[in-house]
Design a protein around this motif. Structure first.
Motif, PDB file in Angstrom:
ATOM      1  N   THR A 211       0.854  -1.198  -0.062  1.00 19.00           N
ATOM      2  CA  THR A 211       0.171   0.105   0.039  1.00 19.00           C
ATOM      3  C   THR A 211       0.990   1.406   0.024  1.00 19.00           C
ATOM      4  O   THR A 211       0.581   2.251  -0.632  1.00 19.00           O
ATOM      5  CB  THR A 211      -0.877  -0.176   1.270  1.00 19.00           C
ATOM      6  N   PHE A 212       2.026   1.160   0.773  1.00 20.36           N
ATOM      7  CA  PHE A 212       3.013   2.511   0.642  1.00 20.36           C
ATOM      8  C   PHE A 212       3.392   2.463  -0.571  1.00 20.36           C
ATOM      9  O   PHE A 212       3.357   3.839  -1.144  1.00 20.36           O
ATOM     10  CB  PHE A 212       3.953   2.249   1.593  1.00 20.36           C
ATOM     11  N   ALA A 213       3.842   1.577  -1.240  1.00 20.42           N
ATOM     12  CA  ALA A 213       4.296   1.568  -2.920  1.00 20.42           C
ATOM     13  C   ALA A 213       3.239   2.332  -3.771  1.00 20.42           C
ATOM     14  O   ALA A 213       3.191   3.071  -4.557  1.00 20.42           O
ATOM     15  CB  ALA A 213       4.788   0.480  -3.189  1.00 20.42           C
ATOM     16  N   PHE A 214       2.028   1.663  -3.402  1.00 26.09           N
ATOM     17  CA  PHE A 214       0.780   1.984  -4.341  1.00 26.09           C
ATOM     18  C   PHE A 214       0.682   3.871  -4.062  1.00 26.09           C
ATOM     19  O   PHE A 214       0.348   4.437  -4.931  1.00 26.09           O
ATOM     20  CB  PHE A 214      -0.474   1.354  -3.915  1.00 26.09           C
ATOM     21  N   ALA A 215       0.583   4.235  -2.674  1.00 27.22           N
ATOM     22  CA  ALA A 215       0.130   5.672  -2.413  1.00 27.22           C
ATOM     23  C   ALA A 215       1.486   6.347  -3.155  1.00 27.22           C
ATOM     24  O   ALA A 215       0.969   7.545  -3.598  1.00 27.22           O
ATOM     25  CB  ALA A 215       0.286   5.625  -0.844  1.00 27.22           C
ATOM     26  N   VAL A 216       2.544   6.111  -2.965  1.00 27.69           N
ATOM     27  CA  VAL A 216       3.556   6.652  -3.469  1.00 27.69           C
ATOM     28  C   VAL A 216       3.454   6.898  -5.123  1.00 27.69           C
ATOM     29  O   VAL A 216       3.640   7.972  -5.698  1.00 27.69           O
ATOM     30  CB  VAL A 216       4.997   6.304  -3.313  1.00 27.69           C
ATOM     31  N   ILE A 217       3.141   5.915  -5.644  1.00 25.27           N
ATOM     32  CA  ILE A 217       2.734   5.584  -7.098  1.00 25.27           C
ATOM     33  C   ILE A 217       1.663   6.962  -7.533  1.00 25.27           C
ATOM     34  O   ILE A 217       1.853   7.461  -8.421  1.00 25.27           O
ATOM     35  CB  ILE A 217       2.424   4.452  -7.726  1.00 25.27           C
ATOM     36  N   VAL A 218       0.543   6.916  -6.734  1.00 29.02           N
ATOM     37  CA  VAL A 218      -0.399   7.575  -6.795  1.00 29.02           C
ATOM     38  C   VAL A 218      -0.013   9.249  -6.869  1.00 29.02           C
ATOM     39  O   VAL A 218      -0.508   9.851  -7.486  1.00 29.02           O
ATOM     40  CB  VAL A 218      -1.705   7.373  -5.894  1.00 29.02           C
ATOM     41  N   GLN A 219       0.505   9.421  -5.712  1.00 28.83           N
ATOM     42  CA  GLN A 219       1.056  10.892  -5.509  1.00 28.83           C
ATOM     43  C   GLN A 219       2.089  11.309  -6.839  1.00 28.83           C
ATOM     44  O   GLN A 219       1.932  12.419  -7.298  1.00 28.83           O
ATOM     45  CB  GLN A 219       1.871  10.978  -4.357  1.00 28.83           C
ATOM     46  N   VAL A 220       2.957  10.378  -7.254  1.00 30.10           N
ATOM     47  CA  VAL A 220       3.732  10.581  -8.354  1.00 30.10           C
ATOM     48  C   VAL A 220       2.952  11.053  -9.693  1.00 30.10           C
ATOM     49  O   VAL A 220       3.178  11.927 -10.460  1.00 30.10           O
ATOM     50  CB  VAL A 220       4.793   9.626  -8.784  1.00 30.10           C
ATOM     51  N   VAL A 221       2.088  10.042 -10.039  1.00 27.47           N
ATOM     52  CA  VAL A 221       0.918  10.196 -11.297  1.00 27.47           C
ATOM     53  C   VAL A 221       0.337  11.544 -10.893  1.00 27.47           C
ATOM     54  O   VAL A 221       0.136  12.319 -11.978  1.00 27.47           O
ATOM     55  CB  VAL A 221       0.298   9.188 -11.341  1.00 27.47           C
TER      56      VAL A 221
END
Length: 332
Positions: A211-221
Motif C-alpha cells: 500500500t505504501f508503494a501504491f500510495a507513492v505511485i498515486v502521488q507521483v502520477v
C-alpha cells in the motif's frame, strides 16, 4: 397521583429510548469497538491540528490587518509571514493520504483475514456484504471527516496569502493538494486502495508495504497530471521581442510556455535568438513580431481541484465495487 406516576414512567421510557437511539448498535457498534483506538486517535489528532490551524489563522489575520492588508502591497506584510511554517505544515499534510492508506486501509481487512476474525463473521447471521459495507462505510466516514476538517482549516489559513506565490504556489502540491476537495479525494482513494490490497494480500505487514508503494505511485502520477486539469490560456503581443515587450500575466498566474511568434503566426522557442549576432538580426531573419505565452490563471484553481477530485472519486467507487464483488464470493 396515579396520572403523575404514569406520566413519569412514560417520560422515563421515552428518555431511555432516545438515549438508546443515539448509541451505536449491532454491526455498527462491533466495527466501531474493534477499531475504536485507531478511529479515536485519528479524530483526536485531527481536532488538535484543526485547533492549531485556527489559531494560526487568527494570528495571521491580526498581523495582516495591522499592516494594511488587503489594500497594501505584499512587500508590506510578506516579510512577517512565516513562510517556512506554511511550507512545513503543507508538507506534513501531503503525507496524510499515505498514512491513512498504510495504517488504516491496509490492515482493515488484512488483519481480520490473517487472524481469523473474518471466518468468525462469516459464520454469523450477518452477510459478508453487510460486514464489508459497515466496515468500509464507518472507516471512510472517519477519513472524510478528518481530511475535510484539515482541508478547510488549512485553506482558511492560507487563503489571505494565496495571491503571493512566495508563500505557497497554488499549482504546487503544497497548496493544490491540501485545500478544497483534493485532499479528501486523494485520502479516500489511497485508503480504499489499501483496503483492496489488504483483501488480496491477506497479510497485514505485506499489505502495508504494498500500500505504501501504491500510495507513492498515486502521488507521483498526480504530480505530473495536476496541471493537465486546467484550460491553458494564451496571450500574445506584437510589439517586438525586446525584454520590455513580454506580456504581463495576471497576478499569481502560472506560466506554462513562452514562445516567439512571427508575422505569419509561426512560433519559435524563446531561445531561438541565443546564437544570433543580435536581437535585431534575429527578428529580421525569422520575421519575429512578438511573444506568445501560455499560462494558467489562479481563477481556475477551484475548477481544476473539483475535476481532479471527481476523477479520484470515480476511481474510488470502482475500487469499492471490486471489494464488494470479490468479498461476496470469497471473504474467508
Amino acid at each position: 397521583m396515579s396520572n403523575l406516576t404514569k406520566t413519569s414512567a412514560t417520560s422515563s421510557d421515552t428518555s431511555s429510548t432516545t438515549t438508546q437511539g443515539l448509541r451505536l448498535g449491532g454491526m455498527n457498534w462491533l466495527i466501531w469497538r474493534q477499531h475504536r483506538a485507531g478511529f479515536g486517535t485519528l479524530l483526536g489528532i485531527t481536532a488538535l491540528a484543526v485547533a492549531w490551524l485556527v489559531y494560526q489563522r487568527m494570528d495571521l489575520m491580526d498581523y495582516l490587518t495591522a499592516h494594511g492588508w488587503p489594500d497594501s502591497e505584499p512587500d508590506k506584510w510578506l516579510p512577517g509571514v512565516h513562510l517556512q511554517r506554511f511550507q512545513f505544515v503543507s508538507y506534513g499534510l501531503g503525507f496524510v493520504p499515505i498514512v491513512l492508506g498504510v495504517f488504516l486501509g491496509a490492515p482493515l481487512l488484512a488483519g481480520d483475514l490473517e487472524n481469523g476474525t473474518a471466518k468468525l463473521v462469516a459464520s454469523q447471521s450477518a452477510t459478508p456484504s453487510r460486514w464489508l459495507a459497515t466496515k468500509l462505510g464507518i472507516s471512510s466516514l472517519v477519513v472524510i471527516v478528518c481530511t475535510t476538517a484539515l482541508s478547510i482549516a488549512f485553506g482558511r489559513w492560507w487563503g489571505p496569502t494565496k495571491y503571493a506565490p512566495l508563500v505557497l504556489g497554488w499549482s504546487d502540491g503544497s497548496a493544490f493538494d491540501t485545500t478544497g476537495p483534493v485532499p479528501v479525494a486523494l485520502a479516500l482513494f489511497t485508503f480504499v486502495g489499501g483496503v483492496a490490497i489488504g483483501m488480496l494480500m491477506r497479510r497485514t505487514l505485506i499489505s502495508m508495504v504494498v500500500t505504501f508503494a501504491f500510495a507513492v505511485i498515486v502521488q507521483v502520477v498526480w504530480h505530473f497530471e495536476r496541471l493537465n486539469l486546467g484550460h491553458v490560456v494564451t496571450i500574445t503581443t506584437h510589439d517586438g521581442i525586446g525584454p520590455s515587450t513580454t506580456p504581463h500575466l495576471p497576478t499569481a498566474a502560472i506560466e506554462i510556455d513562452t514562445s516567439l511568434i512571427s508575422g505569419s503566426g509561426q512560433t519559435y522557442g524563446w531561445g531561438t535568438c541565443a546564437q544570433e549576432a543580435s536581437e535585431r538580426v534575429c527578428a529580421q531573419k525569422y520575421n519575429l513580431v512578438g511573444w506568445s505565452v501560455d499560462y494558467l490563471p489562479i481563477s481556475q484553481m477551484s475548477s481544476m481541484q473539483w475535476l481532479g477530485a471527481s476523477i479520484l472519486f470515480i476511481l474510488t467507487a470502482a475500487v469499492a465495487v471490486f471489494i464488494f464483488s470479490r468479498g461476496r464470493k470469497r471473504i474467508v
